[in-house]
Structures are given as C-alpha cells and as structure tokens.
Scaffold this active site. Sequence first.
Site, PDB file in Angstrom:
ATOM      1  N   ASP A  98     -16.839 -40.880 -14.948  1.00 56.74           N
ATOM      2  CA  ASP A  98     -18.077 -41.581 -15.274  1.00 56.74           C
ATOM      3  C   ASP A  98     -18.920 -40.614 -16.089  1.00 56.74           C
ATOM      4  O   ASP A  98     -19.176 -39.487 -15.649  1.00 56.74           O
ATOM      5  CB  ASP A  98     -18.777 -41.902 -13.947  1.00 56.74           C
ATOM      6  CG  ASP A  98     -19.677 -43.103 -14.024  1.00 56.74           C
ATOM      7  OD1 ASP A  98     -20.307 -43.289 -15.070  1.00 56.74           O
ATOM      8  OD2 ASP A  98     -19.748 -43.836 -13.021  1.00 56.74           O
ATOM      9  N   ASP A 194     -21.554 -44.736 -18.815  1.00 54.60           N
ATOM     10  CA  ASP A 194     -22.720 -45.315 -18.156  1.00 54.60           C
ATOM     11  C   ASP A 194     -23.706 -45.856 -19.204  1.00 54.60           C
ATOM     12  O   ASP A 194     -23.965 -45.204 -20.227  1.00 54.60           O
ATOM     13  CB  ASP A 194     -23.391 -44.204 -17.323  1.00 54.60           C
ATOM     14  CG  ASP A 194     -24.439 -44.721 -16.374  1.00 54.60           C
ATOM     15  OD1 ASP A 194     -24.087 -45.518 -15.484  1.00 54.60           O
ATOM     16  OD2 ASP A 194     -25.620 -44.325 -16.514  1.00 54.60           O
ATOM     17  N   GLU A 253     -20.140 -49.416 -19.709  1.00 52.02           N
ATOM     18  CA  GLU A 253     -20.970 -50.236 -18.821  1.00 52.02           C
ATOM     19  C   GLU A 253     -21.894 -51.062 -19.703  1.00 52.02           C
ATOM     20  O   GLU A 253     -22.598 -50.512 -20.548  1.00 52.02           O
ATOM     21  CB  GLU A 253     -21.783 -49.355 -17.878  1.00 52.02           C
ATOM     22  CG  GLU A 253     -22.335 -50.152 -16.723  1.00 52.02           C
ATOM     23  CD  GLU A 253     -23.611 -49.586 -16.123  1.00 52.02           C
ATOM     24  OE1 GLU A 253     -23.937 -49.981 -15.013  1.00 52.02           O
ATOM     25  OE2 GLU A 253     -24.301 -48.775 -16.774  1.00 52.02           O
ATOM     26  N   HIS A 318     -20.987 -49.706  -7.141  1.00 53.65           N
ATOM     27  CA  HIS A 318     -21.916 -48.914  -6.326  1.00 53.65           C
ATOM     28  C   HIS A 318     -23.375 -49.340  -6.493  1.00 53.65           C
ATOM     29  O   HIS A 318     -24.249 -48.793  -5.836  1.00 53.65           O
ATOM     30  CB  HIS A 318     -21.765 -47.439  -6.700  1.00 53.65           C
ATOM     31  CG  HIS A 318     -22.132 -47.185  -8.135  1.00 53.65           C
ATOM     32  ND1 HIS A 318     -21.399 -47.690  -9.191  1.00 53.65           N
ATOM     33  CD2 HIS A 318     -23.176 -46.536  -8.688  1.00 53.65           C
ATOM     34  CE1 HIS A 318     -21.977 -47.343 -10.324  1.00 53.65           C
ATOM     35  NE2 HIS A 318     -23.049 -46.640 -10.053  1.00 53.65           N
ATOM     36  N   ASP A 319     -23.652 -50.280  -7.402  1.00 51.16           N
ATOM     37  CA  ASP A 319     -25.033 -50.699  -7.666  1.00 51.16           C
ATOM     38  C   ASP A 319     -25.384 -52.048  -7.043  1.00 51.16           C
ATOM     39  O   ASP A 319     -26.480 -52.567  -7.277  1.00 51.16           O
ATOM     40  CB  ASP A 319     -25.264 -50.816  -9.185  1.00 51.16           C
ATOM     41  CG  ASP A 319     -25.271 -49.476  -9.880  1.00 51.16           C
ATOM     42  OD1 ASP A 319     -25.604 -48.472  -9.230  1.00 51.16           O
ATOM     43  OD2 ASP A 319     -24.932 -49.431 -11.085  1.00 51.16           O
TER      44      ASP A 319
HETATM   45  O1  ISL Z   1     -28.455 -51.853 -10.588  1.00 48.23           O
HETATM   46  C1  ISL Z   1     -28.979 -52.186 -11.618  1.00 48.23           C
HETATM   47  C2  ISL Z   1     -30.371 -52.576 -11.713  1.00 48.23           C
HETATM   48  O2  ISL Z   1     -30.918 -52.753 -10.466  1.00 48.23           O
HETATM   49  C3  ISL Z   1     -28.210 -52.149 -12.843  1.00 48.23           C
HETATM   50  O3  ISL Z   1     -28.862 -52.837 -13.825  1.00 48.23           O
HETATM   51  C4  ISL Z   1     -27.961 -50.705 -13.228  1.00 48.23           C
HETATM   52  O4  ISL Z   1     -29.149 -49.992 -13.179  1.00 48.23           O
HETATM   53  C5  ISL Z   1     -27.423 -50.599 -14.607  1.00 48.23           C
HETATM   54  O5  ISL Z   1     -26.228 -51.293 -14.593  1.00 48.23           O
HETATM   55  C6  ISL Z   1     -27.174 -49.139 -14.984  1.00 48.23           C
HETATM   56  O6  ISL Z   1     -26.460 -48.491 -13.974  1.00 48.23           O
HETATM   57  C7  ISL Z   1     -25.936 -47.208 -14.193  1.00 48.23           C
HETATM   58  O7  ISL Z   1     -26.918 -46.291 -14.618  1.00 48.23           O
HETATM   59  C8  ISL Z   1     -27.957 -46.004 -13.697  1.00 48.23           C
HETATM   60  C9  ISL Z   1     -27.433 -45.618 -12.310  1.00 48.23           C
HETATM   61  O8  ISL Z   1     -28.487 -45.590 -11.392  1.00 48.23           O
HETATM   62  C10 ISL Z   1     -26.370 -46.572 -11.845  1.00 48.23           C
HETATM   63  O9  ISL Z   1     -25.855 -46.140 -10.611  1.00 48.23           O
HETATM   64  C11 ISL Z   1     -25.326 -46.667 -12.914  1.00 48.23           C
HETATM   65  O10 ISL Z   1     -24.252 -47.481 -12.544  1.00 48.23           O
HETATM   66  C12 ISL Z   1     -28.720 -44.865 -14.281  1.00 48.23           C
HETATM   67  O11 ISL Z   1     -27.827 -43.851 -14.636  1.00 48.23           O
END
Ligand code: ISL
Length: 545
Positions: A98, A194, A253, A318-319
Amino acid sequence: MDFRWWKNGVFYQVYPMSFKDTDNDGVGDLNGIIEKLDYLKALGITGVWLCPIYASPLADNGYDISDYRAIQPRFGTMEIFETMIKEIHKRDMYVIMDLVLNHTSDEHPWFIESKSSKDNPKRDYYHWRDEPNNWKSFFEPTAWELDPTTNQYYLHLFHTKQPDLKWENPEVRREMYEIMHYWLEKGVDGFRVDCMSMISKQDFKTQPLPNFNDTIDTIYSNGPRLKEFINEMVENVVDKWKEKGRDVYIVGEGPGVKVGKFHIYEKVSSMFHFRHMFLDHGPGGRYDRQPLDFVKFKQIFVDMDKEMTWPSIFLSNHDFPRLVSRFGDDKKYRVQSAKLFGLLLMTMRGTSFVYQGDEIGMTNFEFKTFDDFKDPKAVRALQETKTGEEKDNLKSQLTTQARDHARTPIQWNSQPNAGFCKAGVTPWMKVVENYKEINVEKSEKDPGSVLNFYKRVINLKTKNRTLTEGEFEVENIENKKIFSYFRSSNEQKFWIILNVSSDEVVYKPATSLSIKKIIISNYSENEVTSTEVKLKPWEAILIEI
Ligand code: ISL
C-alpha cells in the site's frame, strides 16, 4: 487476451496492526504475517496486499508516512521485511504494498522543511494558501490548517497530520517514482495506490459543497491533470519493469471513479471503485446512514463492469464496517450470509480482494464506551459533538458505520486475546467478544464453516477461466431480494443466484434454463428447476448451465 498473473488472482488484504502480534506489544507485526503465510496459502490466496508498514507516527495507522524507505519499528526491521517477501514468493504468492502518494505525515522531512519558510526549496511540495476555502476534510470540519511559522494554510484532505502533496510539482512526482522503484527492487510485485483518484487537485476557488459524497465525485477526485500523472507514473515505473520482463501490478484506490471517468485510469492494471461502498452514506457522509438500496447496489456492478477494462472486486476493507454485519445478517444467518458474500466476491468479473477476517465471518464489535474507538475519524467526530443528543446520534452511527469495526484483532483461536497476542498483553484494539465461537482454529475443524466455504470458492475462481474472465450479465435487476447473474465464455456458462434477504423467496429466471450441475451452495439441499428456484434465507447457489 493476455492472461496476466493478477487476473485470476485472489488477494488477501492484511491490516498489519490487527493481524498477528509476535513481540507482545499488542500490535501486529511482520513476523506475525510470516507465521500465518501457510494459513493464507491453504486458503488459496494468490497475493497479499499489505497495508502501510512504513515509518510513521501512526496518526492514521500508517497512512501518514514519515519515511517512505524505512519500516515502522513496531512492525519489524528491513531484514524481517525482506524475509517476508522471500517467504511469500517461496509459496508462489505475490505481494503488493500500500503506497500513500497523495499525502505524507507532517513529520516527514519534506513537510518539516516546507513549513520552515516561504522560500524553502520544499515549499512547493505541498499546497499553501493565504486563505482557506470551504473544502472539508474526510476527517475534520475543514481541509486547511494554519501553520504559524509562515502564517499560511496547508491543505489536508485527511488528518491535519497528513498534508497533501503537490503533484503538480514535477519534483514530487519524480520522488514518488523513485520510491516505487526502491520497493520493486526489493522484490515487491506492485502497489495499491492510496487515494489515487485525488492526487490532481481542482483549483481552490470556493465552490458550493452541497453534499459530502458529491464533493468526492466532483471536487476531490478525477482532477484536471490526473490522467497525465497516472500515465506518467505507468511510463516511469511499470513500463520500465516491463522491459526487464516483470509485470508490475498497480491497483488504484478510486473514490470518485464513476461512469464516464474510467478513461482517466485505463493505463493502470485496475481500480477500486467505491460506489457500492458509499451507497448507505447520506448527504452528511458516513455518519448519516441511509437504508441500502439493493437494486442500486446491483446496478453499480453492472455499470462498472461495462465501464472498466478490468475491475477489482471488493465488498469491504479496513475503512468500512464488517462485511457480514453491513450487508448480511450477523445474528441469525451469519454463516449463510457470510458465505453468500464470499460467493459474490469470487464470481464477479475482476480480481477479487478478501479483507482479513471476512473469511471466517468476523462481525462488528459492540462498543461499550467511546474510548473503544481508535480511528482518528471517529475520535474527531466525537470531539465535534456538543450536546447529549448529538452524542447519542453519533453513538448509533458508530455502532454500524465506524471504520474501527474492521480493525479489531483477527480471531485466531479461543485462547485469551483470541490468540492475536499473548494472555496478559493488552491488544491495541479490543477483541470482539464472540471470539470463542468465531475463530480460525474452530473454523478449520468445521466442514460447514465460512472458512471452508471460502476455500472452495477461492479455489473455483483461481482455477476457472470463465469465472475469472467470462462475461458478466445480470437479469431481473429490479428484483429487490435476488441477485441473479451469469458468467459465460465459449467453453462454459454459470448461473449465480443469491437471495440477499432473510426471507424465503421463489424466483423465476427470465427464460427457462437447462441445469447441468450445482457446483456449490451454502445449503446442503437446493430446490432448483429450469424455471423456478425456491430459495431459503441468504441461500446462494452456483450452477453450471
Ligand atoms: O473511509 C472513507 C471516508 O470515511 C474513505 O472515503 C477513505 O477515506 C478513502 O477511501 C481514502 O482512504 C485511504 O486513505 C486514507 C486512509 O485513512 C484510509 O485508511 C485509506 O484507505 C488517508 O490516507
């Protein structure tokens, strides 16, 4: 069509902090991953997606990188990392890292320099302005933070400790490609990039922000120079390795990837589109939950299948909350509904991604106090609540919507701390109370477990070309309870029928079908004829026709 290693692949997403702790600090580590590689191999996994393990102050659990070329000491050392890569490859599996390219940590030396003065050579690595605009951050009420040293504001679409890099600066892009080469030289097979959809910024004029989800689509993602940046990344990284005979896989992503926009991303191997993941988010965003419209859910997959050359299929990560708790029924029909989503995940066209723990049907946790939440998004939302009513509302939203649900330790066995860490050690996140009933060890012994079902469907997917590459066609899309679709190639045709409800449903296919064989189901007996199927709650069947 060329058949590339990741096409029939099934990736397993490891969130290292919660996977397996071997050094007794309550946080998972690289040795823990090495210890469990045989488990992943037995599951049939072909690749591992490793969430960030770089040096980081962990303000956002590693998505805030302070040194792109170093390993976060809590996870291990570079030597252990290199051993891990070898051990993964030894088992004929691949590994992608990642990589957070949209922002760094505010503790990264670039940012420390950048904020030191307006004429510092690194000033232009980040976005600085005299005045903030009305942009909101994903985590905080505003996306701009005043830095007192130079009295200007910097942009952070996420945490204040995650300043956004300025990709418009060619120096920044060059640095990033070098970082990618650094890890590819160490032997990794690709990257999950990301926030790829957000690296090119719209101009910062104040614009109306009617609805946070629309904001993602119209303001933060698919920026004016995004296609150029992506193509340049592919030319500078992927194409260079192609010349050396290596097929580097990049999956971006892509919140904001939607119909009509995929051409921006066509050069990368694949993209995660998020439309199904935001369906239950109302105008206020994630903590404004709306009922899920299942017809829209299906339509998204149909549209994105048409739009994307090669989709990435995921139903959780994970989100988001746990798959079975979010889309299934994690009480009465936990086993059936977890299996149903396993079958869906493995039978849509594209590369499939299993999020750790979903393969045993792990559930959301029941929180007792606000202290149970560690995610900066949840913590910040709590700080913003003023009245008791707001607190109560947030509490009910977090119960279903928090990112923390996906981050509880993996339940390996029924020992204290679910075998994630030793008895007596306090894990960084609480273990879900149901671990004695839901855990890997128990699931391995039970032929009817979610885990053993996942093994079978993963095996089917990785070995069957029709399930991997065949056409995807949905029928009766307006049916609110049934997801009925076909996968076909010149050699074979499959019918997948899923009852996404706790009701018994009688379903009639659009045309009469000749049934060859039931390949797999989450019930031992099925009532299928060429014109009608009687489905039990959450019944899922894969039929060769
Ligand atoms: O979970 C979300 C909003 O509440 C998603 O929109 C998420 O923030 C977005 O997909 C981006 O996520 C990625 O970057 C973020 C990190 O916190 C997440 O864990 C990661 O998957 C910032 O780096």
